[in-house]
Design a protein around this motif. Structure first.
Motif, PDB file in Angstrom:
ATOM      1  N   PRO A 126      13.672  -1.708 -43.681  1.00 10.74           N
ATOM      2  CA  PRO A 126      12.605  -2.165 -44.426  1.00 10.74           C
ATOM      3  C   PRO A 126      12.277  -1.408 -45.741  1.00 10.74           C
ATOM      4  CG  PRO A 126      12.076  -0.503 -42.635  1.00 10.74           C
ATOM      5  CD  PRO A 126      13.341  -1.145 -42.542  1.00 10.74           C
ATOM      6  N   ILE A 127      11.835  -2.003 -46.704  1.00  8.55           N
ATOM      7  CA  ILE A 127      11.761  -1.582 -48.155  1.00  8.55           C
ATOM      8  C   ILE A 127      10.214  -1.063 -48.260  1.00  8.55           C
ATOM      9  CG2 ILE A 127      13.445  -2.577 -49.114  1.00  8.55           C
ATOM     10  CD1 ILE A 127      11.649  -4.553 -50.431  1.00  8.55           C
ATOM     11  N   ASP A 128       9.290  -1.145 -47.410  1.00  8.18           N
ATOM     12  CA  ASP A 128       7.961  -0.388 -47.517  1.00  8.18           C
ATOM     13  C   ASP A 128       8.331   0.929 -47.316  1.00  8.18           C
ATOM     14  OD1 ASP A 128       4.774  -0.313 -47.336  1.00  8.18           O
ATOM     15  OD2 ASP A 128       5.697   0.242 -45.562  1.00  8.18           O
ATOM     16  N   PRO A 129       7.986   1.836 -48.217  1.00  6.34           N
ATOM     17  CA  PRO A 129       8.258   3.329 -47.930  1.00  6.34           C
ATOM     18  C   PRO A 129       7.577   3.865 -46.593  1.00  6.34           C
ATOM     19  CG  PRO A 129       7.483   2.859 -50.053  1.00  6.34           C
ATOM     20  CD  PRO A 129       7.293   1.567 -49.405  1.00  6.34           C
ATOM     21  N   ASP A 130       6.395   3.708 -46.275  1.00  8.39           N
ATOM     22  CA  ASP A 130       5.718   4.304 -45.331  1.00  8.39           C
ATOM     23  C   ASP A 130       6.579   3.754 -43.932  1.00  8.39           C
ATOM     24  OD1 ASP A 130       3.768   5.755 -46.400  1.00  8.39           O
ATOM     25  OD2 ASP A 130       2.676   3.660 -46.674  1.00  8.39           O
ATOM     26  N   THR A 131       6.763   2.490 -43.931  1.00  7.25           N
ATOM     27  CA  THR A 131       7.406   1.944 -42.746  1.00  7.25           C
ATOM     28  C   THR A 131       8.957   2.477 -42.548  1.00  7.25           C
ATOM     29  OG1 THR A 131       6.362  -0.101 -42.896  1.00  7.25           O
ATOM     30  CG2 THR A 131       8.458  -0.344 -41.280  1.00  7.25           C
ATOM     31  N   LEU A 132       9.640   2.593 -43.842  1.00  8.37           N
ATOM     32  CA  LEU A 132      11.002   3.087 -43.812  1.00  8.37           C
ATOM     33  C   LEU A 132      10.846   4.561 -43.247  1.00  8.37           C
ATOM     34  CD1 LEU A 132      13.987   2.893 -44.466  1.00  8.37           C
ATOM     35  CD2 LEU A 132      13.282   3.524 -46.999  1.00  8.37           C
ATOM     36  N   LEU A 133      10.081   5.319 -43.674  1.00  7.54           N
ATOM     37  CA  LEU A 133       9.967   6.865 -43.282  1.00  7.54           C
ATOM     38  C   LEU A 133       9.761   6.816 -41.871  1.00  7.54           C
ATOM     39  CD1 LEU A 133      10.045   9.637 -44.192  1.00  7.54           C
ATOM     40  CD2 LEU A 133       7.669   9.713 -44.747  1.00  7.54           C
ATOM     41  N   ARG A 134       8.997   5.949 -41.584  1.00  7.02           N
ATOM     42  CA  ARG A 134       8.662   6.217 -39.912  1.00  7.02           C
ATOM     43  C   ARG A 134       9.932   5.727 -39.293  1.00  7.02           C
ATOM     44  NH1 ARG A 134       3.613   3.573 -41.010  1.00  7.02           N
ATOM     45  NH2 ARG A 134       4.378   1.359 -40.523  1.00  7.02           N
ATOM     46  N   ARG A 135      10.604   4.823 -39.553  1.00  5.85           N
ATOM     47  CA  ARG A 135      11.873   4.499 -39.012  1.00  5.85           C
ATOM     48  C   ARG A 135      13.098   5.630 -39.041  1.00  5.85           C
ATOM     49  NH1 ARG A 135      15.410  -0.096 -38.659  1.00  5.85           N
ATOM     50  NH2 ARG A 135      17.465   0.434 -37.731  1.00  5.85           N
ATOM     51  N   ILE A 136      12.908   6.217 -40.256  1.00  2.00           N
ATOM     52  CA  ILE A 136      13.914   7.657 -40.403  1.00  2.00           C
ATOM     53  C   ILE A 136      13.503   8.635 -39.348  1.00  2.00           C
ATOM     54  CG2 ILE A 136      14.727   9.418 -41.742  1.00  2.00           C
ATOM     55  CD1 ILE A 136      14.466   7.070 -44.076  1.00  2.00           C
ATOM     56  N   TYR A 137      12.213   8.951 -39.449  1.00  2.00           N
ATOM     57  CA  TYR A 137      11.773   9.783 -38.398  1.00  2.00           C
ATOM     58  C   TYR A 137      12.271   9.257 -37.032  1.00  2.00           C
ATOM     59  CZ  TYR A 137       8.794  12.508 -41.771  1.00  2.00           C
ATOM     60  OH  TYR A 137       8.434  13.508 -42.602  1.00  2.00           O
ATOM     61  N   GLN A 138      11.910   8.281 -36.547  1.00  2.66           N
ATOM     62  CA  GLN A 138      12.162   7.832 -35.278  1.00  2.66           C
ATOM     63  C   GLN A 138      13.560   8.160 -34.783  1.00  2.66           C
ATOM     64  OE1 GLN A 138      10.628   3.757 -34.413  1.00  2.66           O
ATOM     65  NE2 GLN A 138      12.166   3.464 -32.885  1.00  2.66           N
ATOM     66  N   ASP A 139      14.352   7.396 -35.670  1.00  2.86           N
ATOM     67  CA  ASP A 139      16.091   7.330 -35.296  1.00  2.86           C
ATOM     68  C   ASP A 139      16.533   8.943 -35.283  1.00  2.86           C
ATOM     69  OD1 ASP A 139      15.749   5.157 -34.851  1.00  2.86           O
ATOM     70  OD2 ASP A 139      16.479   4.058 -36.394  1.00  2.86           O
ATOM     71  N   SER A 140      16.001   9.598 -36.363  1.00  2.91           N
ATOM     72  CA  SER A 140      16.509  10.976 -36.476  1.00  2.91           C
ATOM     73  C   SER A 140      16.174  11.645 -35.380  1.00  2.91           C
ATOM     74  CB  SER A 140      16.421  11.754 -37.871  1.00  2.91           C
ATOM     75  OG  SER A 140      14.902  11.596 -38.152  1.00  2.91           O
ATOM     76  N   ASP A 141      14.952  11.425 -34.798  1.00  2.00           N
ATOM     77  CA  ASP A 141      14.339  12.352 -33.814  1.00  2.00           C
ATOM     78  C   ASP A 141      15.072  12.193 -32.515  1.00  2.00           C
ATOM     79  OD1 ASP A 141      12.188  13.409 -35.325  1.00  2.00           O
ATOM     80  OD2 ASP A 141      10.564  12.189 -34.598  1.00  2.00           O
ATOM     81  N   ALA A 142      15.848  11.115 -32.294  1.00  2.00           N
ATOM     82  CA  ALA A 142      16.696  10.634 -31.209  1.00  2.00           C
ATOM     83  C   ALA A 142      17.931  11.422 -31.214  1.00  2.00           C
ATOM     84  CB  ALA A 142      16.869   9.239 -30.984  1.00  2.00           C
ATOM     85  N   ALA A 143      18.368  11.970 -32.266  1.00  5.72           N
ATOM     86  CA  ALA A 143      19.708  12.450 -32.495  1.00  5.72           C
ATOM     87  C   ALA A 143      19.658  13.906 -32.964  1.00  5.72           C
ATOM     88  CB  ALA A 143      20.578  11.627 -33.591  1.00  5.72           C
ATOM     89  N   ARG A 144      18.549  14.589 -33.460  1.00  8.69           N
ATOM     90  CA  ARG A 144      18.678  15.922 -34.122  1.00  8.69           C
ATOM     91  C   ARG A 144      18.468  16.852 -33.012  1.00  8.69           C
ATOM     92  NH1 ARG A 144      13.560  18.195 -34.591  1.00  8.69           N
ATOM     93  NH2 ARG A 144      11.768  16.693 -33.969  1.00  8.69           N
ATOM     94  N   ASP A 145      19.027  18.078 -33.516  1.00  8.91           N
ATOM     95  CA  ASP A 145      18.852  19.240 -32.560  1.00  8.91           C
ATOM     96  C   ASP A 145      17.262  19.583 -32.821  1.00  8.91           C
ATOM     97  OD1 ASP A 145      18.638  22.102 -32.040  1.00  8.91           O
ATOM     98  OD2 ASP A 145      20.751  22.242 -32.265  1.00  8.91           O
ATOM     99  N   PRO A 146      16.761  19.867 -31.688  1.00  4.71           N
ATOM    100  CA  PRO A 146      15.310  20.086 -31.452  1.00  4.71           C
ATOM    101  C   PRO A 146      14.853  21.337 -32.443  1.00  4.71           C
ATOM    102  CG  PRO A 146      16.215  19.833 -29.357  1.00  4.71           C
ATOM    103  CD  PRO A 146      17.272  20.037 -30.153  1.00  4.71           C
ATOM    104  N   GLU A 147      15.806  22.242 -32.525  1.00  4.36           N
ATOM    105  CA  GLU A 147      15.520  23.306 -33.671  1.00  4.36           C
ATOM    106  C   GLU A 147      15.311  23.097 -35.103  1.00  4.36           C
ATOM    107  OE1 GLU A 147      17.028  27.302 -32.413  1.00  4.36           O
ATOM    108  OE2 GLU A 147      17.999  26.500 -30.794  1.00  4.36           O
TER     109      GLU A 147
END
Length: 355
Positions: free
Chosen positions: A214-235
């Motif tokens: 998505p190229i809507d900035p708010d939608t794009l950022l939610r997507r980035i947060y969602q997918d990075s949350d699934a893989a990042r170290d909790p710390e």
């Protein structure tokens, strides 16, 4: 986004006299943030096919995990799927690698930050990115990216540990539009011929994948947060993980102009993002930067030309000393500069070269 590939070494770097021979090493300890490196080390262990004991220091990283796949994939697909689907071949054994000399740690003057100036600068950068006139790639083409890079890390010889930096060297990547094929050539990590990167699971940073975001900035950022949350170290704070994920898409992929503009607008919505008045890329080009500091005292800086606002490169700088970090304030733990980015007709072909 083209630039000369024969730029001089950064003027601000420490002189690298009395170069020491390179030795086996682990992931660059200061790259981005400490906790993410631990995650990368664990994934590296899964990919390792031939362990190499190194009594003089920690184990060496796998060049496949050098940003081009792991972090974009962590942002847009599960890292575990990438681990399961990767095939590495061609010149990736230690004996085939070109040795890199090391010298004193790279250092810099720390630029002044301005939190209030970041949104305005990112808005201008977004407008400049959207105004780029580029043709869409043709089916079967590859994304070619050439860059100059160097890392800083602790090196142990005869029980003595010192902080050293690699000599500045060239990195070249080719990635198919569908993200299933690729090639890497990097001194110190591959042979002169390079190594193949093939994946049953398309790379998350593949052009075709990015074109669907998505190229809507708010939608794009939610997507980035969602997918990075699934893989990042909790710390690792989710804001820092999102900032680094966007930075990796800027350095190791070729986002369409509309998406690049949206990425900058999305970055402006991440708390803690600041403007830096002066920063220098790996080839010595001065620019203005957008940055964010992590919990380990390192600041990741995206560097842009002050006039054209073209993306030049990225670096990580220690701006605050922490108890678990071996680096002094002012140390450049990673630096990179994009020297050429283009679509080419074949793997291992460079722009201007016939297929």
């Amino acid at each position: 986004m083209n630039a000369s590939a024969s730029q001089p070494h950064p003027a601000e770097w420490t002189e690298t006299q009395d170069l020491l021979p390179s030795v086996a090493r682990d992931l660059p300890a200061g790259r981005h943030q400490y906790h993410k490196e631990q995650m990368m080390a664990r994934i590296q262990e899964d990919l390792r096919t031939t362990p190499t004991p190194t009594p003089a220091g920690p184990r060496r990283r796998n060049p496949f995990l050098h940003r081009v796949v792991l972090l974009p994939a962590a942002a847009f697909s599960l890292a575990g799927a990438v681990v399961a689907g990767v095939a590495l071949s061609g010149g990736n054994q230690d004996g085939d690698r070109t040795a890199l000399a090391t010298g004193p740690a790279l250092t810099t003057q720390i630029g002044t930050t301005d939190a209030k100036g970041a949104p305005q600068l990112l808005d201008r950068i977004s407008l400049a990115a959207a105004d780029v006139d580029e043709s869409a790639p043709r089916d079967g083409q590859y994304v070619y990216i050439a860059s100059k890079v160097a890392d800083t890390y602790p090196k142990t010889v005869d029980g003595k540990t010192t902080i050293v930096s690699q000599e500045l060297h060239t990195r070249q990547t080719w990635t198919s539009l569908d993200g299933r094929d690729g090639w890497l050539i990097e001194a110190g990590e591959t042979s002169d011929k390079g190594m193949s990167l093939a994946s049953k699971v398309p790379f998350g940073s593949a052009y075709n994948t990015l074109a669907q975001l998505p190229i809507d900035p708010d939608t794009l950022l939610r997507r980035i947060y969602q997918d990075s949350d699934a893989a990042r170290d909790p710390e690792v704070p989710r804001e820092q993980a999102a900032f680094v994920a966007i930075g990796d898409l800027l350095t190791e992929s070729h986002p369409p102009a509309e998406l690049a503009a949206a990425l900058y607008k999305a970055a402006a919505r991440i708390p803690g993002v600041v403007k830096v008045d002066d920063a220098v890329d790996a080839t010595g080009r001065h620019g203005v930067a957008i940055a964010r500091q992590d919990d380990a005292g390192e600041r990741v800086e995206w560097i842009f030309d002050k006039k054209t606002l073209t993306f030049l490169g990225e670096r990580s700088v220690v701006v605050e000393k922490t108890t678990d970090s071996p680096f002094k304030v002012g140390t450049i733990t990673h630096t990179s500069a994009i020297t050429q980015r283009a679509f080419v007709d074949a793997e291992k072909q460079v722009p201007g070269q016939a297929g």
